[in-house]
Scaffold this motif. Structure first.
Motif, PDB file in Angstrom:
ATOM      1  N   ALA A  75       0.823  -1.209   0.000  1.00 11.78           N
ATOM      2  CA  ALA A  75       0.000   0.000   0.000  1.00 11.78           C
ATOM      3  C   ALA A  75       0.859   1.262   0.000  1.00 11.78           C
ATOM      4  O   ALA A  75       0.474   2.285  -0.585  1.00 11.78           O
ATOM      5  CB  ALA A  75      -0.926   0.003   1.220  1.00 11.78           C
ATOM      6  N   VAL A  76       2.033   1.202   0.635  1.00 10.96           N
ATOM      7  CA  VAL A  76       2.924   2.365   0.663  1.00 10.96           C
ATOM      8  C   VAL A  76       3.419   2.688  -0.742  1.00 10.96           C
ATOM      9  O   VAL A  76       3.446   3.855  -1.157  1.00 10.96           O
ATOM     10  CB  VAL A  76       4.122   2.107   1.605  1.00 10.96           C
ATOM     11  CG1 VAL A  76       5.119   3.260   1.521  1.00 10.96           C
ATOM     12  CG2 VAL A  76       3.647   1.931   3.033  1.00 10.96           C
ATOM     13  N   LEU A  77       3.807   1.656  -1.489  1.00  7.16           N
ATOM     14  CA  LEU A  77       4.267   1.866  -2.863  1.00  7.16           C
ATOM     15  C   LEU A  77       3.148   2.429  -3.730  1.00  7.16           C
ATOM     16  O   LEU A  77       3.366   3.351  -4.526  1.00  7.16           O
ATOM     17  CB  LEU A  77       4.772   0.548  -3.454  1.00  7.16           C
ATOM     18  CG  LEU A  77       5.163   0.570  -4.937  1.00  7.16           C
ATOM     19  CD1 LEU A  77       6.304   1.548  -5.183  1.00  7.16           C
ATOM     20  CD2 LEU A  77       5.546  -0.833  -5.406  1.00  7.16           C
ATOM     21  N   ARG A  80       0.804   9.508  -5.792  1.00  2.41           N
ATOM     22  CA  ARG A  80       1.128  10.922  -5.587  1.00  2.41           C
ATOM     23  C   ARG A  80       2.239  11.387  -6.514  1.00  2.41           C
ATOM     24  O   ARG A  80       2.204  12.507  -7.032  1.00  2.41           O
ATOM     25  CB  ARG A  80       1.534  11.157  -4.126  1.00  2.41           C
ATOM     26  CG  ARG A  80       0.358  11.167  -3.166  1.00  2.41           C
ATOM     27  CD  ARG A  80       0.767  11.583  -1.763  1.00  2.41           C
ATOM     28  NE  ARG A  80       1.604  10.575  -1.120  1.00  2.41           N
ATOM     29  CZ  ARG A  80       2.908  10.668  -0.943  1.00  2.41           C
ATOM     30  NH1 ARG A  80       3.555  11.742  -1.383  1.00  2.41           N
ATOM     31  NH2 ARG A  80       3.583   9.720  -0.337  1.00  2.41           N
ATOM     32  N   TYR A  81       3.232  10.509  -6.739  1.00  2.00           N
ATOM     33  CA  TYR A  81       4.345  10.906  -7.605  1.00  2.00           C
ATOM     34  C   TYR A  81       3.857  11.201  -9.024  1.00  2.00           C
ATOM     35  O   TYR A  81       4.204  12.235  -9.608  1.00  2.00           O
ATOM     36  CB  TYR A  81       5.416   9.815  -7.643  1.00  2.00           C
ATOM     37  CG  TYR A  81       6.547  10.160  -8.593  1.00  2.00           C
ATOM     38  CD1 TYR A  81       7.593  10.979  -8.188  1.00  2.00           C
ATOM     39  CD2 TYR A  81       6.535   9.710  -9.915  1.00  2.00           C
ATOM     40  CE1 TYR A  81       8.603  11.338  -9.064  1.00  2.00           C
ATOM     41  CE2 TYR A  81       7.546  10.059 -10.798  1.00  2.00           C
ATOM     42  CZ  TYR A  81       8.578  10.873 -10.366  1.00  2.00           C
ATOM     43  OH  TYR A  81       9.567  11.236 -11.240  1.00  2.00           O
ATOM     44  N   ASP A  96      12.375   5.976   5.639  1.00  2.00           N
ATOM     45  CA  ASP A  96      10.958   6.335   5.550  1.00  2.00           C
ATOM     46  C   ASP A  96      10.490   5.861   4.173  1.00  2.00           C
ATOM     47  O   ASP A  96      10.805   6.478   3.161  1.00  2.00           O
ATOM     48  CB  ASP A  96      10.795   7.848   5.689  1.00  2.00           C
ATOM     49  CG  ASP A  96       9.345   8.308   5.565  1.00  2.00           C
ATOM     50  OD1 ASP A  96       8.537   7.590   4.940  1.00  2.00           O
ATOM     51  OD2 ASP A  96       9.033   9.393   6.075  1.00  2.00           O
ATOM     52  N   TRP A  97       9.765   4.749   4.128  1.00  2.00           N
ATOM     53  CA  TRP A  97       9.455   4.119   2.850  1.00  2.00           C
ATOM     54  C   TRP A  97       8.637   5.018   1.930  1.00  2.00           C
ATOM     55  O   TRP A  97       8.858   5.035   0.722  1.00  2.00           O
ATOM     56  CB  TRP A  97       8.728   2.793   3.068  1.00  2.00           C
ATOM     57  CG  TRP A  97       9.597   1.745   3.671  1.00  2.00           C
ATOM     58  CD1 TRP A  97       9.415   1.097   4.856  1.00  2.00           C
ATOM     59  CD2 TRP A  97      10.819   1.229   3.126  1.00  2.00           C
ATOM     60  NE1 TRP A  97      10.443   0.218   5.092  1.00  2.00           N
ATOM     61  CE2 TRP A  97      11.317   0.272   4.037  1.00  2.00           C
ATOM     62  CE3 TRP A  97      11.544   1.482   1.968  1.00  2.00           C
ATOM     63  CZ2 TRP A  97      12.496  -0.432   3.821  1.00  2.00           C
ATOM     64  CZ3 TRP A  97      12.722   0.787   1.744  1.00  2.00           C
ATOM     65  CH2 TRP A  97      13.188  -0.153   2.657  1.00  2.00           C
ATOM     66  N   ASP A  98       7.703   5.756   2.478  1.00  2.00           N
ATOM     67  CA  ASP A  98       6.902   6.644   1.640  1.00  2.00           C
ATOM     68  C   ASP A  98       7.792   7.680   0.959  1.00  2.00           C
ATOM     69  O   ASP A  98       7.702   7.907  -0.250  1.00  2.00           O
ATOM     70  CB  ASP A  98       5.836   7.340   2.485  1.00  2.00           C
ATOM     71  CG  ASP A  98       4.958   8.258   1.651  1.00  2.00           C
ATOM     72  OD1 ASP A  98       4.075   7.750   0.934  1.00  2.00           O
ATOM     73  OD2 ASP A  98       5.180   9.484   1.698  1.00  2.00           O
ATOM     74  N   ASN A  99       8.672   8.287   1.721  1.00  4.75           N
ATOM     75  CA  ASN A  99       9.584   9.284   1.160  1.00  4.75           C
ATOM     76  C   ASN A  99      10.578   8.640   0.205  1.00  4.75           C
ATOM     77  O   ASN A  99      10.918   9.212  -0.839  1.00  4.75           O
ATOM     78  CB  ASN A  99      10.331   9.990   2.291  1.00  4.75           C
ATOM     79  CG  ASN A  99      11.300  11.036   1.761  1.00  4.75           C
ATOM     80  OD1 ASN A  99      10.905  12.040   1.185  1.00  4.75           O
ATOM     81  ND2 ASN A  99      12.588  10.786   1.954  1.00  4.75           N
ATOM     82  N   TYR A 100      11.044   7.432   0.550  1.00  2.00           N
ATOM     83  CA  TYR A 100      12.017   6.740  -0.303  1.00  2.00           C
ATOM     84  C   TYR A 100      11.428   6.443  -1.680  1.00  2.00           C
ATOM     85  O   TYR A 100      12.053   6.718  -2.705  1.00  2.00           O
ATOM     86  CB  TYR A 100      12.474   5.445   0.369  1.00  2.00           C
ATOM     87  CG  TYR A 100      13.295   4.557  -0.537  1.00  2.00           C
ATOM     88  CD1 TYR A 100      14.611   4.875  -0.855  1.00  2.00           C
ATOM     89  CD2 TYR A 100      12.744   3.400  -1.099  1.00  2.00           C
ATOM     90  CE1 TYR A 100      15.365   4.069  -1.697  1.00  2.00           C
ATOM     91  CE2 TYR A 100      13.483   2.593  -1.941  1.00  2.00           C
ATOM     92  CZ  TYR A 100      14.790   2.926  -2.239  1.00  2.00           C
ATOM     93  OH  TYR A 100      15.526   2.139  -3.083  1.00  2.00           O
ATOM     94  N   PHE A 101      10.223   5.884  -1.705  1.00  4.29           N
ATOM     95  CA  PHE A 101       9.612   5.566  -2.994  1.00  4.29           C
ATOM     96  C   PHE A 101       9.307   6.834  -3.791  1.00  4.29           C
ATOM     97  O   PHE A 101       9.561   6.899  -4.996  1.00  4.29           O
ATOM     98  CB  PHE A 101       8.331   4.750  -2.796  1.00  4.29           C
ATOM     99  CG  PHE A 101       8.582   3.310  -2.461  1.00  4.29           C
ATOM    100  CD1 PHE A 101       9.328   2.503  -3.305  1.00  4.29           C
ATOM    101  CD2 PHE A 101       8.085   2.761  -1.295  1.00  4.29           C
ATOM    102  CE1 PHE A 101       9.574   1.174  -3.000  1.00  4.29           C
ATOM    103  CE2 PHE A 101       8.321   1.436  -0.974  1.00  4.29           C
ATOM    104  CZ  PHE A 101       9.072   0.639  -1.828  1.00  4.29           C
ATOM    105  N   VAL A 119      13.045   8.859  -4.270  1.00  8.22           N
ATOM    106  CA  VAL A 119      14.251   8.177  -4.748  1.00  8.22           C
ATOM    107  C   VAL A 119      13.946   7.073  -5.753  1.00  8.22           C
ATOM    108  O   VAL A 119      14.376   7.131  -6.913  1.00  8.22           O
ATOM    109  CB  VAL A 119      15.055   7.589  -3.558  1.00  8.22           C
ATOM    110  CG1 VAL A 119      16.312   6.885  -4.068  1.00  8.22           C
ATOM    111  CG2 VAL A 119      15.421   8.681  -2.563  1.00  8.22           C
ATOM    112  N   HIS A 120      13.203   6.067  -5.317  1.00  6.16           N
ATOM    113  CA  HIS A 120      13.059   4.865  -6.136  1.00  6.16           C
ATOM    114  C   HIS A 120      12.260   5.100  -7.418  1.00  6.16           C
ATOM    115  O   HIS A 120      12.732   4.777  -8.518  1.00  6.16           O
ATOM    116  CB  HIS A 120      12.409   3.745  -5.320  1.00  6.16           C
ATOM    117  CG  HIS A 120      12.462   2.415  -6.004  1.00  6.16           C
ATOM    118  ND1 HIS A 120      13.525   1.551  -5.873  1.00  6.16           N
ATOM    119  CD2 HIS A 120      11.600   1.813  -6.861  1.00  6.16           C
ATOM    120  CE1 HIS A 120      13.314   0.472  -6.609  1.00  6.16           C
ATOM    121  NE2 HIS A 120      12.155   0.607  -7.217  1.00  6.16           N
ATOM    122  N   ILE A 121      11.070   5.641  -7.284  1.00 10.81           N
ATOM    123  CA  ILE A 121      10.227   5.839  -8.468  1.00 10.81           C
ATOM    124  C   ILE A 121      10.856   6.826  -9.453  1.00 10.81           C
ATOM    125  O   ILE A 121      10.893   6.553 -10.663  1.00 10.81           O
ATOM    126  CB  ILE A 121       8.806   6.278  -8.064  1.00 10.81           C
ATOM    127  CG1 ILE A 121       8.136   5.154  -7.266  1.00 10.81           C
ATOM    128  CG2 ILE A 121       7.969   6.626  -9.294  1.00 10.81           C
ATOM    129  CD1 ILE A 121       6.771   5.505  -6.711  1.00 10.81           C
TER     130      ILE A 121
END
Length: 444
Positions: free
Chosen positions: A296-298, A304-305, A425-430, A433-435
């Motif tokens: 769900a976080v991803l 949002r991204y 912070d997974w939400d911030n990371y995705f 950074v990641h996406i």
């Protein structure tokens, strides 16, 4: 040694070492090469085994796929005009391949290399989303075997580190311990793994394909049906390109993700800790136990991204507003939805196309390809997206604990070897950074 470990000790371990690295053109490989060169410029030599036709071709691949990448920008700024000289002094490309006995090297080079290597890092693997079984077997199984055979020839060898995805755990559930598998053991009780039998299966399949004069396309499909590979990045790419509007995933389940730099940090710390150990050590560099991130976080961060950074249409360059995806928690529900919503209308269109002498051939072909793509990806992802295992990281936590005591001192050195997933912070990371990284480097 673990109790006294700090950043200086880790960086110092690589001083004067000759290191053979496979898989250096891959994601983790590039990060490892850059990190070693940055924190320990006095490393003796990095030998990079590169799949190439010859030495010049291997050098070109290193220049374009490794040292020429953006990740080396800090090193370029540090060394300035001497960057190329520094790389030439420290990095030695080798034209070879782990799928071959003796790594594809001639006898003279193999002998010379075996006399000077201190560390071997085997990170070579096929990570294609849908790989031929014979290719995957040659690289991921026989390749590891060939590396071990070479390691036995290295008189000075202090460390052999092998990197593998944690999802070789299959479809197990519950907490999965950090323990080795003995030769022949499998994930299924009562089943024995015989590598020679697997090799014979591949050879027999190849002979059957050749005997029936199948086309190259049929041969590839036959081999691909024997093996699969999964990655969350294909999900992100599919959504960004508007190729996926529905997907199979239980948003409450935990996905296990770790930033690449943390994985490399753990690799380097483990090498420093276990140098010259005779025992085998297993480390799960994972997050599902210490800092679980549900799917769900991803989905939320991805939504949002792309809302704030919509992809542009290839036709007119205008921003495209992506619709929200629909998710299904089980494979049967997904199949039923697809059958009613898409398969049935497709069949009607097929019959109508026949009745009208191919008037809708192009449209039918386009929709059929999209349907097959979605079903294909869902079937590949099912064991991954519905995975209910959790990886124990007790051994890995011991390494982290050793570094925690010197955290401030480590930072003062200008480099860090931290790999604690609880700091992410997974939400911030995705989102940050990641996406963006997937969109920039993979979504072309």
């Amino acid at each position: 040694m673990i109790g006294e470990l700090d950043a200086d000790a880790v960086a110092g371990y690589f001083r004067g070492k000759s290191i053979l690295i496979t898989g250096s053109t891959g994601f983790l490989g590039k990060v490892l090469v850059e990190k070693i060169l940055r924190v320990q410029p006095d490393v003796k030599k990095l030998f990079l085994l590169i799949r190439a036709a010859g030495v010049e071709s291997a050098k070109h691949r290193v220049e374009t796929e490794v040292t020429g990448r953006e990740i080396f920008q800090v090193l370029k700024e540090k060394h300035g005009d001497r960057f190329d000289d520094f790389i030439q002094e420290k990095v030695c490309p080798l034209a070879g391949d782990i799928v071959y006995k003796n790594l594809g090297l001639d006898h003279a080079k193999l002998t010379e290399l075996s006399k000077g290597i201190d560390i071997i890092v085997n990170g070579a693997a096929t990570t294609n989303f849908y790989e031929r079984y014979d290719v995957a077997f040659d690289t991921n199984v026989m390749g590891a075997k060939h590396i071990c055979e070479f390691a036995k020839r290295c008189n000075k060898l202090k460390m052999l580190l092998h990197v593998s995805t944690a999802y070789v755990a299959g479809e197990q559930e519950g907490i999965l311990p950090e323990k080795p598998f003995l030769l022949g053991e499998t994930l299924r009780e009562g089943v024995h793994l015989d590598i020679e039998s697997e090799l014979n299966l591949i050879q027999e399949t190849r002979r059957e394909v050749e005997a029936n004069c199948y086309s190259e396309r049929v041969e590839k499909r036959t081999m691909k049906e024997l093996g699969l590979k999964r990655t969350i990045d294909s999900f992100i790419i599919g959504y960004a390109k508007q190729a996926l509007s529905i997907f199979l995933v239980d948003l409450d389940l935990i996905m296990d993700v770790v930033p690449g730099d943390m994985v490399v940090n753990a690799m380097m710390v483990a090498m420093a800790v276990h140098s010259e150990d005779q025992a085998q050590s297993i480390y799960h560099v994972t997050s599902s136990l210490r800092n679980p991130a549900p799917y769900a976080v991803l989905v939320d961060s991805g939504g949002r991204y792309f809302l704030h950074n919509p992809p542009c249409s290839k036709k007119n360059g205008e921003p495209v507003r992506l619709s929200r995806m629909r998710f299904f928690r089980t494979l049967p529900r997904f199949r039923a939805y697809m059958a009613v919503k898409f398969r049935l209308p497709l069949e009607i269109l097929r019959l109508l196309n026949i009745a009208l002498f191919g008037a809708f051939s192009r449209r039918y072909g386009e929709l059929s390809r999209k349907y097959r793509y979605v079903m294909h990806v869902a079937e590949l992802y099912a064991p991954y997206a519905l995975f209910k295992g959790c990886f124990d990281d007790t051994n890995t936590e011991r390494l982290r604990a050793a570094l925690k005591a010197n955290k401030e001192q480590n930072k003062s050195r200008g480099y860090d070897f931290g790999f604690d997933p609880k700091s992410v912070d997974w939400d911030n990371y995705f989102y940050s950074v990641h996406i963006p990284g997937v969109v920039k480097y993979l979504c072309d």
